[in-house]
Design a protein around this motif. Structure first.
Motif, PDB file in Angstrom:
ATOM      1  N   PHE A  82       0.874  -1.147   0.095  1.00  0.00           N
ATOM      2  CA  PHE A  82      -0.037   0.107   0.238  1.00  0.00           C
ATOM      3  C   PHE A  82       1.045   1.173   0.123  1.00  0.00           C
ATOM      4  N   LEU A  83       1.831   1.268   0.734  1.00  0.00           N
ATOM      5  CA  LEU A  83       2.866   2.598   0.813  1.00  0.00           C
ATOM      6  C   LEU A  83       3.457   2.509  -0.306  1.00  0.00           C
ATOM      7  N   LEU A  84       3.940   1.512  -1.082  1.00  0.00           N
ATOM      8  CA  LEU A  84       4.634   1.790  -2.344  1.00  0.00           C
ATOM      9  C   LEU A  84       3.621   2.371  -3.349  1.00  0.00           C
ATOM     10  N   SER A  85       2.400   1.988  -3.219  1.00  0.00           N
ATOM     11  CA  SER A  85       1.485   2.242  -4.354  1.00  0.00           C
ATOM     12  C   SER A  85       1.250   3.809  -3.776  1.00  0.00           C
ATOM     13  N   VAL A  86       1.223   4.252  -2.720  1.00  0.00           N
ATOM     14  CA  VAL A  86       0.941   5.649  -2.567  1.00  0.00           C
ATOM     15  C   VAL A  86       2.067   6.335  -2.973  1.00  0.00           C
ATOM     16  N   MET A  87       3.333   5.918  -2.664  1.00  0.00           N
ATOM     17  CA  MET A  87       4.552   6.657  -2.915  1.00  0.00           C
ATOM     18  C   MET A  87       4.661   6.936  -4.420  1.00  0.00           C
ATOM     19  N   ASN A  88       4.394   5.870  -5.375  1.00  0.00           N
ATOM     20  CA  ASN A  88       4.422   5.951  -6.785  1.00  0.00           C
ATOM     21  C   ASN A  88       3.253   6.545  -7.245  1.00  0.00           C
ATOM     22  N   ASN A  89       2.240   6.909  -7.027  1.00  0.00           N
ATOM     23  CA  ASN A  89       1.242   7.669  -7.376  1.00  0.00           C
ATOM     24  C   ASN A  89       1.446   9.108  -7.581  1.00  0.00           C
ATOM     25  N   ALA A  90       1.805   9.481  -8.747  1.00  0.00           N
ATOM     26  CA  ALA A  90       2.053  10.778  -9.230  1.00  0.00           C
ATOM     27  C   ALA A  90       0.827  11.927  -9.119  1.00  0.00           C
ATOM     28  N   GLU A  91      -0.310  11.337  -8.714  1.00  0.00           N
ATOM     29  CA  GLU A  91      -1.448  12.149  -8.658  1.00  0.00           C
ATOM     30  C   GLU A  91      -1.614  12.791  -7.330  1.00  0.00           C
ATOM     31  N   LEU A  92      -1.139  12.181  -6.492  1.00  0.00           N
ATOM     32  CA  LEU A  92      -1.186  12.586  -5.000  1.00  0.00           C
ATOM     33  C   LEU A  92      -0.479  13.737  -4.735  1.00  0.00           C
ATOM     34  N   ASP A  93      -0.571  14.275  -3.663  1.00  0.00           N
ATOM     35  CA  ASP A  93       0.168  15.552  -3.296  1.00  0.00           C
ATOM     36  C   ASP A  93       1.645  15.089  -2.822  1.00  0.00           C
ATOM     37  N   PRO A  94       2.412  15.827  -2.987  1.00  0.00           N
ATOM     38  CA  PRO A  94       3.822  15.486  -2.445  1.00  0.00           C
ATOM     39  C   PRO A  94       3.949  15.240  -1.009  1.00  0.00           C
ATOM     40  N   ALA A  95       3.341  15.971  -0.098  1.00  0.00           N
ATOM     41  CA  ALA A  95       3.396  15.543   1.347  1.00  0.00           C
ATOM     42  C   ALA A  95       2.812  14.069   1.458  1.00  0.00           C
ATOM     43  N   SER A  96       1.797  13.703   0.947  1.00  0.00           N
ATOM     44  CA  SER A  96       1.389  12.239   1.156  1.00  0.00           C
ATOM     45  C   SER A  96       2.444  11.107   0.823  1.00  0.00           C
ATOM     46  N   ARG A  97       2.961  11.455  -0.347  1.00  0.00           N
ATOM     47  CA  ARG A  97       3.987  10.765  -0.977  1.00  0.00           C
ATOM     48  C   ARG A  97       5.438  10.653  -0.285  1.00  0.00           C
ATOM     49  N   ILE A  98       5.796  11.844   0.293  1.00  0.00           N
ATOM     50  CA  ILE A  98       6.860  12.097   1.220  1.00  0.00           C
ATOM     51  C   ILE A  98       6.554  11.205   2.524  1.00  0.00           C
ATOM     52  N   GLU A  99       5.503  11.226   2.995  1.00  0.00           N
ATOM     53  CA  GLU A  99       5.392  10.337   4.321  1.00  0.00           C
ATOM     54  C   GLU A  99       5.216   8.876   4.065  1.00  0.00           C
ATOM     55  N   ALA A 100       4.870   8.527   2.898  1.00  0.00           N
ATOM     56  CA  ALA A 100       4.775   7.133   2.528  1.00  0.00           C
ATOM     57  C   ALA A 100       6.238   6.637   2.382  1.00  0.00           C
ATOM     58  N   ALA A 101       7.068   7.417   1.764  1.00  0.00           N
ATOM     59  CA  ALA A 101       8.471   7.063   1.585  1.00  0.00           C
ATOM     60  C   ALA A 101       9.275   6.854   2.976  1.00  0.00           C
ATOM     61  N   GLN A 102       8.775   7.883   3.925  1.00  0.00           N
ATOM     62  CA  GLN A 102       9.468   7.808   5.248  1.00  0.00           C
ATOM     63  C   GLN A 102       9.178   6.435   5.992  1.00  0.00           C
ATOM     64  N   ALA A 103       7.898   6.231   5.713  1.00  0.00           N
ATOM     65  CA  ALA A 103       7.288   5.235   6.402  1.00  0.00           C
ATOM     66  C   ALA A 103       7.922   3.648   5.864  1.00  0.00           C
ATOM     67  N   LEU A 104       8.027   3.715   4.388  1.00  0.00           N
ATOM     68  CA  LEU A 104       8.842   2.556   3.977  1.00  0.00           C
ATOM     69  C   LEU A 104      10.567   2.478   4.193  1.00  0.00           C
ATOM     70  N   MET A 105      10.929   3.287   4.553  1.00  0.00           N
ATOM     71  CA  MET A 105      12.368   3.335   4.838  1.00  0.00           C
ATOM     72  C   MET A 105      12.905   2.296   5.719  1.00  0.00           C
ATOM     73  N   PRO A 106      12.199   2.003   6.697  1.00  0.00           N
ATOM     74  CA  PRO A 106      12.658   0.724   7.614  1.00  0.00           C
ATOM     75  C   PRO A 106      12.693  -0.700   6.802  1.00  0.00           C
ATOM     76  N   TYR A 107      11.702  -0.754   5.966  1.00  0.00           N
ATOM     77  CA  TYR A 107      11.618  -1.896   5.124  1.00  0.00           C
ATOM     78  C   TYR A 107      12.866  -2.122   4.180  1.00  0.00           C
ATOM     79  N   TYR A 108      13.437  -1.188   3.868  1.00  0.00           N
ATOM     80  CA  TYR A 108      14.432  -1.085   2.657  1.00  0.00           C
ATOM     81  C   TYR A 108      15.709  -0.846   3.184  1.00  0.00           C
ATOM     82  N   HIS A 109      15.741   0.066   3.884  1.00  0.00           N
ATOM     83  CA  HIS A 109      17.275   0.322   4.685  1.00  0.00           C
ATOM     84  C   HIS A 109      17.204   0.204   6.291  1.00  0.00           C
ATOM     85  N   PRO A 110      17.432  -0.752   6.537  1.00  0.00           N
ATOM     86  CA  PRO A 110      17.562  -1.095   8.034  1.00  0.00           C
ATOM     87  C   PRO A 110      18.473  -0.323   8.769  1.00  0.00           C
ATOM     88  N   PRO A 111      18.261   0.191  10.114  1.00  0.00           N
ATOM     89  CA  PRO A 111      18.829   0.971  10.855  1.00  0.00           C
ATOM     90  C   PRO A 111      20.556   0.472  10.973  1.00  0.00           C
TER      91      PRO A 111
END
Length: 120
Positions: A82-111
């Motif tokens: 779901f977060l990937l589809s939100v992040m890749n949707n160009a029709e959404l506002d940039p703030a929502s896309r950035i929040e989705a990208a921040q929420a996805l960070m732990p999945y792809y880049h662990p601390p």
């Protein structure tokens, strides 16, 4: 002797003014209904009324463009998808896309602290 007693009584009367009614104290009376100029409608003339609905208050409805963009997001059972589809949707506002990208960070880049050091 009589004069001294009278003076003493007068002084105690002045001193003992703690209790009792004071002018201007207490709850104010309610405003009485008055008739308006337009006719027989009665309204209260209280200028600082509180409570009730105010014009312009409340949550604003989502505009149609954003509503259509959120409906275009692919429904998914997996939060990551779901977060990937939100992040890749160009029709959404940039703030929502950035929040989705921040929420996805732990999945792809662990601390860095989560990685185990190599003993070699």
């Amino acid at each position: 002797m009589q004069e001294i007693k009278q003076e003493r009584n007068q002084m105690t009367e002045k001193r003992n003014t703690h209790g009792g009614a004071r002018p201007g104290a207490g709850r104010k009376p309610k405003a009485k209904p008055t008739e308006t100029e337009s006719g027989g409608n009665k309204t209260t003339s209280a200028p600082n009324r509180r409570g009730g609905a105010r014009p312009g208050a409340g949550r604003k409805p989502m505009d149609q463009r954003h509503l259509a963009a959120w409906r275009a997001v692919a429904p998914a059972d997996d939060p990551k998808a779901f977060l990937l589809s939100v992040m890749n949707n160009a029709e959404l506002d940039p703030a929502s896309r950035i929040e989705a990208a921040q929420a996805l960070m732990p999945y792809y880049h662990p601390p860095l602290a989560a990685e185990e050091p190599n003993d070699e």
